[in-house]
Each structure stands twice: as structure tokens, then as C-alpha cells.
Scaffold this motif. Structure first.
Motif, short mmCIF file in Angstrom:
data_model
loop_
_atom_site.label_atom_id
_atom_site.label_comp_id
_atom_site.label_asym_id
_atom_site.label_seq_id
_atom_site.Cartn_x
_atom_site.Cartn_y
_atom_site.Cartn_z
N VAL A 29 7.24 -11.86 -4.98
CA VAL A 29 7.11 -10.40 -4.78
C VAL A 29 8.19 -9.85 -3.87
CG1 VAL A 29 4.61 -10.52 -5.16
CG2 VAL A 29 5.50 -10.48 -2.82
N ALA A 30 8.89 -10.71 -3.15
CA ALA A 30 9.95 -10.24 -2.24
C ALA A 30 11.19 -9.80 -3.00
CB ALA A 30 10.31 -11.35 -1.26
N GLN A 31 11.32 -10.16 -4.27
CA GLN A 31 12.50 -9.80 -5.06
C GLN A 31 12.39 -8.35 -5.55
OE1 GLN A 31 13.53 -12.96 -7.98
NE2 GLN A 31 11.73 -14.00 -7.17
N ASP A 32 13.53 -7.68 -5.62
CA ASP A 32 13.50 -6.31 -6.14
C ASP A 32 13.45 -6.33 -7.66
OD1 ASP A 32 16.15 -6.47 -7.23
OD2 ASP A 32 17.01 -5.93 -5.29
N LEU A 33 13.45 -5.14 -8.29
CA LEU A 33 13.24 -5.03 -9.72
C LEU A 33 14.54 -4.81 -10.50
CD1 LEU A 33 10.01 -2.84 -9.86
CD2 LEU A 33 10.28 -5.27 -9.34
N ARG A 34 15.68 -4.83 -9.82
CA ARG A 34 16.93 -4.57 -10.50
C ARG A 34 17.22 -5.63 -11.56
NH1 ARG A 34 20.73 -3.71 -5.34
NH2 ARG A 34 19.32 -5.37 -4.61
N GLY A 35 17.59 -5.15 -12.73
CA GLY A 35 17.95 -6.05 -13.82
C GLY A 35 16.81 -6.41 -14.74
N LEU A 36 15.58 -6.07 -14.37
CA LEU A 36 14.45 -6.39 -15.23
C LEU A 36 14.36 -5.38 -16.39
CD1 LEU A 36 11.64 -7.29 -12.65
CD2 LEU A 36 13.02 -8.85 -14.02
N ARG A 37 13.98 -5.88 -17.55
CA ARG A 37 13.80 -5.02 -18.72
C ARG A 37 12.30 -4.78 -18.92
NH1 ARG A 37 15.87 -8.71 -23.13
NH2 ARG A 37 14.77 -10.14 -21.73
N LEU A 38 11.92 -3.53 -18.86
CA LEU A 38 10.51 -3.15 -18.96
C LEU A 38 10.29 -2.45 -20.30
CD1 LEU A 38 8.06 -3.50 -17.13
CD2 LEU A 38 8.51 -1.24 -16.20
N GLY A 39 9.46 -3.06 -21.15
CA GLY A 39 9.25 -2.53 -22.49
C GLY A 39 8.23 -1.41 -22.52
N LEU A 40 8.57 -0.31 -23.20
CA LEU A 40 7.65 0.80 -23.43
C LEU A 40 7.28 0.80 -24.91
CD1 LEU A 40 9.34 3.70 -21.40
CD2 LEU A 40 7.69 2.00 -20.63
N PRO A 41 6.05 0.39 -25.24
CA PRO A 41 5.67 0.32 -26.67
C PRO A 41 5.77 1.67 -27.36
CG PRO A 41 4.13 -0.92 -25.31
CD PRO A 41 5.00 -0.14 -24.37
#
Length: 456
Positions: free
Chosen positions: A238-250
Motif C-alpha cells: 500500500v506504500a506504493q503510489d498508483l502511477r503507471g497502473l491501468r484501471l479498466g472502466l467496463p
């Protein structure tokens, strides 16, 4: 410290490990909160103060180097996790004299980490019901809005954590029974990957779909619990940030027939994740509309087989609603049961090779509509009840059929001041990723820190 129950689980554990507060002091605060608040909420079936106080005194006597990562933290659990020598009612008053022969390995791990499990929590009878109603112990009420449902069947788990009666809780999730109470009560709930957590010495409903899961007030709190219940590494993630993650929107199913307030809330949540560095990716989701019926074809006959002696012993052995649902299981054909089991792996393959190959996790609403009034889902409310139940369970039940992990986290309040929530979905064994996403969202928005006004 004016009210230690306002601390998060991690804050309380760290304070107790360092000696800034005692385990007995934390437990006495929790017991006092139950005595003061639970009359209006009805989240607690029973407390076990003598054993819990003895455990807390022993923890206070431990030297610092022997204190676990949950040292002194008072927890309470859905009344279906067995502890040797103590009662588990399964939400049914007729079981008040049933004492267990062995302890759930999950409770054992929490004990070893220094937690103090002190209360058994309200639940739907035999874990069959998503609203918080219970004919024997009474309806569990939503701390944010007592006239609204808490969600179920782990109703007491969501309500107790939201009402600051305990820092965390265990529940079970066969069709959304951890995630729905979390969504309705403004807390955070995790359904882990199917099979990750032990079902030994836990009341069974469906051997194929049952899944224990934790509830707490933050994803970081859940991560620490999962470091104990499963394996280390969750809290570090949880200490890692969210940069670079791909979040899918159905682009289908999870965006269909949304209430306008749910749609607006979801759109705001998606913008927060985007601002935190995640890339939003439109994804096509296979049609999930048949999964509820397929899940019914699995859990109902499995539950009927499990409770067959009670079904055969006469009408007084089971609550009326539970008996009616179990009788449906007896009517399910072997062909339908086997077909539903076989289609399950194909459906999971479709998700893993499709939407979950195109992104790291999916972002969806937790429910299609805002939290309903309890009166809207009473057993005698007919077609309206069925429509409401379908709307609140439509986005949780597919994950049980697929066996995927899902995290529900608060995303604000509706126009009536009742919690709203989003759900994050990932591939198997990706609980650390879900908790990382939840933690980032919670840190940015603070919605998980909203306090029910009913608590005073």
C-alpha cells in the motif's frame, strides 16, 4: 487518549506495541462502546469479556520484542467463526447452546498476532440474506442511517466497524456478504481470491463459493490483517503510489442501469484515480447477467445438502426464509448443478484473457442504486423487494462465481447522507494491488474516515 476507538487498527496496534496504550485499556474502551452504542445499532450478538480481558492482561505483560503486529487490537467477528468451548449461533437463536469443539485457523492466526477477539456479531440466519434482517436477533441497523439496510449477510461486521465498536472484523462472502455491508456502512471490505483463506471451523453455506474476508476502516488496516491471515507483503504494497497502473472502466454490464446518483459518484471516483496517476482504460466485459442464476445452481443445492438434517427434522428447525431457500436447492437438478460448475472455469478464462488482460484492475460501482430503506426489502414487500435485492447484489455476485478478489471502499455520501462505494476487481492473488489502489483513493479523498453522526 480521549477515545482510542477513533484510532485506525494500525494506529491502535502501533500504539499498543510501543506501550503508549495498554491492551486492557483498548479492550475496555471497546466493551464500553458496545454498552453505550450497540442498543441503537444491534450489531453485537454477545461479548466474551472474561476470556478477552484475560488475554489482554497477558498481552500487556509481554516484553516489546514478543508483541505481534496486531498487538492488543480488539476485533469482533461474524457469529460463524468457531472458537473451542464457545458458542457460534450462525445467526439462529436455537443454536445458543451449541459450543464449538475447535478454533478456526483464521481466529488462531489473529490470536497469535496479538489481536483480542471479544465479540460475536449479528448476521443473517445461516448467512442467507443480503440486507441485515434477522428474525431471531433483530435487524442490524446502519450506523449512518438506522432506517437503511446494513447489507448482509455479514451485517454486524460492517456496522460494528463503522460504529467504532471494533477496529476490524471477519465476515464471509458467498455472494457479496463482506462487500455489501462495507458498501452500505461506509467501511472497507475485501473478498479475497477463492480458496486463499481457510474455511476450516467456519460455518459452511456453499463449499464452492464461500470465502472469508476482513472488514476495517481503511485498506491499510485490511492489509495488515491480510499479512496475518494470508501472507506478508500486503501492507508493504500500500506504500506504493498508483502511477503507471491501468484501471479498466467496463463499457457494459457494470455501467448498465445505474441510478443517476451512482453514476455521478462513480464518475467522480474515476477522476480521482486518474489524478493519482492511474490510466483509465475502456474495457469490454463478458456478459455477466447469467452468473447469478449459475451461482444459485451451485450454492443452493450445496447448502441444502449441508443443512439436510435440519430440513428433514421439521418446520421449526430452520427460520422460514432459510427453509424456503434451501428447499429451492433440493429442487435443483444434478444436470444444472454440474453445468454451472463446468461453465465457471470457462467464465473465469474469459475474464482473464479479456478485460483483466487489458488492465491491472477494474473499477466499478459497488451497487446499482443507493442504499435502500430497510422497509423496501422486507420479506413481505413482494416484487419491489426482489428488484431491490437484484440491484444491490448485481455487482458483487459475479466475483463469487468467478472466484476473483474484490475490494469495496467508500466513495462519498448520497444526497441523504448515506455511504456510497466503488469496487475494485483484479486477477487471482492480486489482493496487494487492490489494497494499494484502495489506500491511494482513501488517502486522497478521506471518505473512509467519515464518522456516522448518529454516534454523537
Amino acid at each position: 487518549m480521549s477515545d482510542p476507538l477513533e484510532l485506525t487498527l494500525c494506529e491502535a496496534a502501533d500504539a499498543a506495541r510501543s506501550g503508549k496504550i495498554g491492551a486492557v485499556e483498548l479492550l475496555e474502551a471497546a466493551l464500553a462502546a458496545v454498552a453505550r452504542r450497540d442498543g441503537a445499532i444491534n450489531a453485537v450478538i454477545a461479548t466474551e469479556p472474561e476470556r478477552a480481558l484475560a488475554e489482554a492482561r497477558a498481552l500487556d505483560a509481554l516484553p516489546a520484542h514478543r508483541r505481534g503486529i496486531l498487538h492488543g487490537v480488539p476485533l469482533a467477528h461474524k457469529d460463524m467463526f468457531h472458537r473451542a468451548g464457545e458458542v457460534s449461533t450462525y445467526g439462529v437463536a436455537a443454536r445458543k447452546g451449541h459450543r464449538m469443539q475447535a478454533t478456526s485457523p483464521l481466529l488462531g492466526r489473529l490470536d497469535e498476532a496479538g489481536a483480542v477477539s471479544f465479540a460475536r456479531l449479528n448476521m443473517a440466519a445461516f448467512a442467507m440474506g443480503p440486507t441485515g434482517h434477522n428474525p431471531d436477533f433483530g435487524r442490524c441497523r446502519n450506523p449512518f442511517a438506522p432506517d437503511r439496510i446494513t447489507g448482509g449477510s455479514s451485517s454486524g461486521s460492517g456496522a460494528a466497524v463503522a460504529a467504532r465498536l471494533a477496529y476490524g472484523a471477519l465476515g464471509s462472502d458467498t455472494g457479496g456478504s463482506v462487500r455489501l455491508p462495507a458498501a452500505c456502512c461506509g467501511v472497507v471490505g475485501l473478498k479475497p481470491t477463492q480458496g486463499l483463506l481457510s474455511l476450516d471451523e467456519v460455518m459452511g453455506l456453499s463449499e464452492s463459493l464461500d470465502c472469508p474476508g476482513p472488514v476495517a476502516r481503511s485498506s491499510r488496516d485490511l492489509a495488515r490483517m491480510m499479512d496475518v491471515l494470508a501472507r506478508p507483503g500486503h501492507e508493504a504494497a500500500v506504500a506504493q503510489d498508483l502511477r503507471g497502473l491501468r484501471l479498466g472502466l467496463p463499457t457494459s454490464y457494470y455501467c448498465d442501469d445505474l441510478h443517476p446518483e451512482v453514476q455521478a459518484n462513480f464518475d467522480r471516483a474515476a477522476k480521482v484515480f486518474c489524478a493519482l496517476g492511474a490510466t483509465l482504460v475502456p474495457v469490454d466485459v463478458p456478459d455477466h447477467s447469467a452468473y447469478a442464476d449459475l451461482a444459485d445452481a451451485i450454492w443452493k443445492p450445496e447448502a441444502a445438502a449441508l443443512h439436510l438434517p435440519a430440513l428433514q427434522s421439521g418446520t421449526g428447525a430452520l427460520p422460514e426464509q432459510a427453509r424456503a431457500r434451501l428447499m429451492q436447492g433440493l429442487a435443483t437438478s444434478a444436470v444444472d448443478y454440474v453445468r454451472a460448475r463446468r461453465l465457471r472455469s470457462l467464465a473465469l478464462d474469459d475474464m482473464l484473457s479479456g478485460p483483466l488482460a487489458a488492465c491491472d484492475a477494474l473499477l466499478v460501482p459497488a451497487m446499482r442504486r443507493p442504499v435502500p430503506l430497510a422497509a423496501e426489502v422486507e420479506a413481505n414487500s413482494g416484487d419491489a423487494m426482489r428488484r431491490n435485492l437484484a440491484a444491490i447484489t448485481a455487482f458483487t455476485r459475479p466475483l463469487n462465481y468467478l472466484g476473483l478478489p474484490g475490494l469495496v471502499t467508500p466513495s462519498g455520501l448520497d444526497c441523504a447522507g448515506v455511504p456510497m462505494a466503488v469496487q475494485l476487481i483484479a486477477a487471482p492473488r492480486q489482493e496487494p494491488l487492490l489494497l494499494r489502489l484502495g489506500h491511494g483513493f482513501e488517502t486522497e479523498t478521506g471518505f473512509n474516515r467519515l464518522r456516522p453522526e448518529t454516534l454523537g
